[in-house]
Design a protein around this motif. Structure first.
Motif, PDB file in Angstrom:
ATOM      1  N   THR A 116      15.481  -5.506   2.771  1.00 31.32           N
ATOM      2  CA  THR A 116      14.169  -6.169   2.705  1.00 31.32           C
ATOM      3  C   THR A 116      13.193  -5.279   1.940  1.00 31.32           C
ATOM      4  O   THR A 116      13.436  -4.079   1.751  1.00 31.32           O
ATOM      5  CB  THR A 116      13.605  -6.389   4.123  1.00 31.32           C
ATOM      6  OG1 THR A 116      13.412  -5.089   4.726  1.00 31.32           O
ATOM      7  CG2 THR A 116      14.544  -7.223   4.986  1.00 31.32           C
ATOM      8  N   ASP A 117      12.065  -5.878   1.540  1.00 38.09           N
ATOM      9  CA  ASP A 117      11.015  -5.105   0.857  1.00 38.09           C
ATOM     10  C   ASP A 117      10.625  -3.896   1.705  1.00 38.09           C
ATOM     11  O   ASP A 117      10.460  -2.785   1.202  1.00 38.09           O
ATOM     12  CB  ASP A 117       9.755  -5.966   0.652  1.00 38.09           C
ATOM     13  CG  ASP A 117       9.955  -7.021  -0.429  1.00 38.09           C
ATOM     14  OD1 ASP A 117      11.102  -7.184  -0.897  1.00 38.09           O
ATOM     15  OD2 ASP A 117       8.963  -7.681  -0.798  1.00 38.09           O
ATOM     16  N   GLN A 118      10.476  -4.137   3.023  1.00 33.69           N
ATOM     17  CA  GLN A 118      10.033  -3.068   3.919  1.00 33.69           C
ATOM     18  C   GLN A 118      11.059  -1.940   3.972  1.00 33.69           C
ATOM     19  O   GLN A 118      10.705  -0.748   3.950  1.00 33.69           O
ATOM     20  CB  GLN A 118       9.783  -3.647   5.327  1.00 33.69           C
ATOM     21  CG  GLN A 118       9.028  -2.716   6.262  1.00 33.69           C
ATOM     22  CD  GLN A 118       7.630  -2.356   5.729  1.00 33.69           C
ATOM     23  OE1 GLN A 118       6.890  -3.233   5.301  1.00 33.69           O
ATOM     24  NE2 GLN A 118       7.290  -1.071   5.739  1.00 33.69           N
ATOM     25  N   ILE A 162      13.162  -1.076   1.693  1.00 33.18           N
ATOM     26  CA  ILE A 162      13.124  -0.317   0.431  1.00 33.18           C
ATOM     27  C   ILE A 162      11.872   0.578   0.410  1.00 33.18           C
ATOM     28  O   ILE A 162      11.950   1.765   0.084  1.00 33.18           O
ATOM     29  CB  ILE A 162      13.151  -1.271  -0.790  1.00 33.18           C
ATOM     30  CG1 ILE A 162      14.478  -2.043  -0.811  1.00 33.18           C
ATOM     31  CG2 ILE A 162      12.973  -0.494  -2.092  1.00 33.18           C
ATOM     32  CD1 ILE A 162      14.552  -3.158  -1.828  1.00 33.18           C
ATOM     33  N   TYR A 163      10.750  -0.002   0.812  1.00 39.38           N
ATOM     34  CA  TYR A 163       9.497   0.755   0.845  1.00 39.38           C
ATOM     35  C   TYR A 163       9.659   1.987   1.737  1.00 39.38           C
ATOM     36  O   TYR A 163       9.267   3.099   1.379  1.00 39.38           O
ATOM     37  CB  TYR A 163       8.377  -0.155   1.366  1.00 39.38           C
ATOM     38  CG  TYR A 163       7.002   0.464   1.335  1.00 39.38           C
ATOM     39  CD1 TYR A 163       6.152   0.286   0.243  1.00 39.38           C
ATOM     40  CD2 TYR A 163       6.542   1.230   2.402  1.00 39.38           C
ATOM     41  CE1 TYR A 163       4.888   0.854   0.210  1.00 39.38           C
ATOM     42  CE2 TYR A 163       5.281   1.811   2.383  1.00 39.38           C
ATOM     43  CZ  TYR A 163       4.459   1.614   1.283  1.00 39.38           C
ATOM     44  OH  TYR A 163       3.216   2.180   1.255  1.00 39.38           O
ATOM     45  N   SER A 176      16.980  -7.474  -8.393  1.00 41.47           N
ATOM     46  CA  SER A 176      15.755  -8.075  -8.938  1.00 41.47           C
ATOM     47  C   SER A 176      14.823  -6.951  -9.406  1.00 41.47           C
ATOM     48  O   SER A 176      14.231  -6.232  -8.597  1.00 41.47           O
ATOM     49  CB  SER A 176      15.060  -8.936  -7.874  1.00 41.47           C
ATOM     50  OG  SER A 176      13.763  -9.245  -8.335  1.00 41.47           O
ATOM     51  N   ARG A 203      11.010  -7.202  -8.424  1.00 47.59           N
ATOM     52  CA  ARG A 203      10.770  -6.868  -7.008  1.00 47.59           C
ATOM     53  C   ARG A 203      10.737  -5.343  -6.812  1.00 47.59           C
ATOM     54  O   ARG A 203       9.848  -4.802  -6.158  1.00 47.59           O
ATOM     55  CB  ARG A 203      11.865  -7.493  -6.131  1.00 47.59           C
ATOM     56  CG  ARG A 203      11.694  -7.159  -4.648  1.00 47.59           C
ATOM     57  CD  ARG A 203      12.583  -8.012  -3.764  1.00 47.59           C
ATOM     58  NE  ARG A 203      13.881  -7.429  -3.559  1.00 47.59           N
ATOM     59  CZ  ARG A 203      14.330  -6.965  -2.377  1.00 47.59           C
ATOM     60  NH1 ARG A 203      13.562  -7.026  -1.311  1.00 47.59           N
ATOM     61  NH2 ARG A 203      15.538  -6.463  -2.285  1.00 47.59           N
ATOM     62  N   LEU A 204      11.706  -4.661  -7.398  1.00 54.09           N
ATOM     63  CA  LEU A 204      11.759  -3.200  -7.238  1.00 54.09           C
ATOM     64  C   LEU A 204      10.539  -2.529  -7.870  1.00 54.09           C
ATOM     65  O   LEU A 204       9.971  -1.586  -7.303  1.00 54.09           O
ATOM     66  CB  LEU A 204      13.046  -2.666  -7.891  1.00 54.09           C
ATOM     67  CG  LEU A 204      14.213  -2.407  -6.942  1.00 54.09           C
ATOM     68  CD1 LEU A 204      13.884  -1.246  -6.003  1.00 54.09           C
ATOM     69  CD2 LEU A 204      14.566  -3.633  -6.104  1.00 54.09           C
ATOM     70  N   ARG A 255       7.602  -3.874  -8.239  1.00 51.97           N
ATOM     71  CA  ARG A 255       6.435  -4.163  -7.378  1.00 51.97           C
ATOM     72  C   ARG A 255       6.405  -3.198  -6.189  1.00 51.97           C
ATOM     73  O   ARG A 255       5.361  -2.615  -5.870  1.00 51.97           O
ATOM     74  CB  ARG A 255       6.528  -5.631  -6.895  1.00 51.97           C
ATOM     75  CG  ARG A 255       5.431  -6.045  -5.941  1.00 51.97           C
ATOM     76  CD  ARG A 255       5.448  -7.548  -5.640  1.00 51.97           C
ATOM     77  NE  ARG A 255       6.741  -8.130  -5.326  1.00 51.97           N
ATOM     78  CZ  ARG A 255       7.390  -8.011  -4.175  1.00 51.97           C
ATOM     79  NH1 ARG A 255       6.863  -7.283  -3.201  1.00 51.97           N
ATOM     80  NH2 ARG A 255       8.567  -8.597  -3.986  1.00 51.97           N
ATOM     81  N   ILE A 256       7.568  -2.994  -5.559  1.00 50.85           N
ATOM     82  CA  ILE A 256       7.601  -2.109  -4.383  1.00 50.85           C
ATOM     83  C   ILE A 256       7.270  -0.676  -4.802  1.00 50.85           C
ATOM     84  O   ILE A 256       6.482   0.014  -4.150  1.00 50.85           O
ATOM     85  CB  ILE A 256       8.978  -2.179  -3.681  1.00 50.85           C
ATOM     86  CG1 ILE A 256       9.241  -3.610  -3.168  1.00 50.85           C
ATOM     87  CG2 ILE A 256       9.061  -1.183  -2.523  1.00 50.85           C
ATOM     88  CD1 ILE A 256      10.660  -3.868  -2.702  1.00 50.85           C
ATOM     89  N   SER A 313       3.631  -0.205  -5.388  1.00 47.60           N
ATOM     90  CA  SER A 313       2.766  -0.328  -4.209  1.00 47.60           C
ATOM     91  C   SER A 313       2.834   0.911  -3.314  1.00 47.60           C
ATOM     92  O   SER A 313       2.080   1.047  -2.367  1.00 47.60           O
ATOM     93  CB  SER A 313       3.175  -1.561  -3.383  1.00 47.60           C
ATOM     94  OG  SER A 313       4.421  -1.314  -2.745  1.00 47.60           O
ATOM     95  N   HIS A 314       3.760   1.829  -3.608  1.00 46.86           N
ATOM     96  CA  HIS A 314       3.940   3.004  -2.751  1.00 46.86           C
ATOM     97  C   HIS A 314       3.075   4.160  -3.260  1.00 46.86           C
ATOM     98  O   HIS A 314       3.002   4.381  -4.481  1.00 46.86           O
ATOM     99  CB  HIS A 314       5.414   3.413  -2.736  1.00 46.86           C
ATOM    100  CG  HIS A 314       5.760   4.305  -1.606  1.00 46.86           C
ATOM    101  ND1 HIS A 314       5.464   5.654  -1.618  1.00 46.86           N
ATOM    102  CD2 HIS A 314       6.352   4.059  -0.417  1.00 46.86           C
ATOM    103  CE1 HIS A 314       5.870   6.197  -0.489  1.00 46.86           C
ATOM    104  NE2 HIS A 314       6.423   5.248   0.269  1.00 46.86           N
TER     105      HIS A 314
END
Ligand SMILES: Cc1ncc(COP(=O)(O)O)c(C=O)c1O
Length: 420
Positions: free
Chosen positions: A136-138, A140-141, A165, A168-169, A171-172, A175-176
């Motif tokens: 999930t995004d979380q 990975i974050y 994707s 998606r990667l 974006r994550i 955002s970190h």
């Protein structure tokens, strides 16, 4: 002998034009840039070098190739290395000491080997291997740490052909607070099928050995850095030159020659691979066939969203009917699990007349191998099985031969493989 990409154009050139065109050699008018083997170059005076000084720093053939490759990915001029593995080593070395790297769990085994057996010791690199498709995004974050400098994607993966994707990667990562760079090893897709910099990645890696050169006669790697990341570019350039990780002028010459046909080759590789994967999908001797372009592939939507403008244009021109064709072309690698396990796999590979039993991929000729025993044998068995690299998994690098011949050959070899 500079590529047209550096010329002032009145309109932007398409991908396939950029692979081919260059200005004729200023001195001789040669349409094909001459091979320059000189290791050193004269100075005008003690303090005034000519355009080139010493071939490790740069030479006409390498510089030409680097400009063309960079423009194909819409990045800075590429940095070419003596192999894909040398490019990998340089990218990882550039992270310095004590960094952390987050990698797709089933990266090329040479990449995981370098991280785990060399960089972990030489530069105290910490690493996390994660499933960047299913997590999930979380998750990975949370896997990104304070000292995470790089996220290493490989897509399609080898040999299970899963698709990450990229947006998606990216974006994550963005955002970190650690703001790691995102690198993709895009070897399997080649610059023809996807242009990851346009999807937000910072560095693209290619084993040029594969589709870019395309004729199984050169070992080379390349890194292409996004425009504006000048510090990253400088560090990688320094490693290329000071490390002496450079390819020879002759290899650059051959690669420039191979590159001219990348568009037509890649599309034909893709069309043949799609047709073969459809044939395998319904064959009674096949447990499961995987090809990222198949409409039944689990990440088919991600594949379609990543197709480059050149592919979309080429498919439109040939009036590609996605429904009738069962998907879209996307690379030339097909994997399948054969019924009858490792024994049947061995029989199949010996019975095939057109698929040479060999590692590697991306050349015009078809190759096939058992990944578990050949390209991925250094991965411990338990880990291989967890990643889906089973003893019955055959990886095919589909060439650009007549597809009916290839299918006929596969059909007869499958029949032989099932004999008791
Ligand atoms: C995905 C991928 N990346 C990198 C490499 C390494 O490239 P080279 O063999 O040119 O060193 C390979 C080689 O098979 C590969 O498949």
């Amino acid at each position: 002998m500079s590529p047209t990409a550096s010329k002032q154009q009145s309109f932007p050139l398409a991908f396939s034009t950029k692979t081919i065109h260059c200005e004729p050699d200023a001195q001789t008018g040669a349409v094909v840039p001459p091979l320059c083997l000189s290791s050193t170059f004269t100075y005008k005076s003690v303090t005034k070098p000519n355009q080139y000084e010493y071939a490790r720093d740069g030479n006409p053939n390498r510089n030409h190739l680097e400009e063309v490759l960079g423009s194909l990915e819409d990045g800075q001029p590429a940095l070419c290395y003596a192999s894909g593995s040398a490019a990998t080593a340089a990218a990882i070395q550039s992270l310095g000491s004590g960094a952390h790297i987050l990698l797709m769990e089933d990266v090329y085994s040479g990449t995981s080997d370098y991280v785990l057996k060399i960089a972990s010791e030489n530069q105290l690199l910490q690493s996390t291997f994660l499933d960047l498709v299913e997590s999930t995004d979380q998750e990975i974050y949370d896997a990104i740490k304070e000292n995470t400098k790089l996220i290493w994607i490989e897509s399609p993966t080898n040999p299970t052909l899963r698709i990450v994707s990229v947006p998606r990667l990216v974006r994550i990562a963005k955002s970190h607070p650690s703001k790691p760079l995102v690198l993709i090893d895009s070897t399997f897709a080649s610059p023809y099928f996807t242009n990851p910099i346009s999807q937000g990645v910072d560095i693209v890696l290619h084993s040029v050995t594969k589709y870019i050169n395309g004729h199984s006669d050169v070992l080379m790697g390349a890194l292409i850095v996004r425009k504006g990341l000048d510090d990253v570019f400088r560090k990688l350039k320094q490693l290329q030159v000071s490390g002496g990780y450079v390819p020879s002028p002759f290899d650059c010459y051959l690669t420039l020659r191979g590159l001219k046909t990348l568009s037509v080759r890649a599309l034909q590789h893709g069309r043949n691979a799609l047709a073969i994967s459809r044939f395998l999908s319904t064959h009674p001797a096949v447990e499961k066939a995987t090809y990222p372009g198949l409409s039944t592939h689990a990440q088919q939507e991600t594949v379609k969203a990543s197709l480059s403008p050149q592919v979309l244009k080429d498919l439109k021109k040939i009036k590609w009917d996605e429904e009738e064709e069962g998907g879209v072309p996307f690379g030339g690698v097909v994997s399948f699990r054969i019924k009858g396990g490792a024994e049947a796999a061995g029989k199949f590979l010996l019975a095939s007349k057109l698929f040479a039993l060999a590692e590697s991929l991306g050349g015009v000729e078809s190759l096939a191998e058992v990944a578990a025993q050949m390209s991925h044998h250094q991965i411990p068995e338990e880990e291989r099985l967890r990643l889906g690299i089973t003893p019955d998994l055959i990886r095919m690098s589909v060439g650009i031969e007549d597809v009916d011949d290839l299918i006929r050959d596969i059909d007869q070899a499958l029949e032989v493989s099932q004999r008791v």
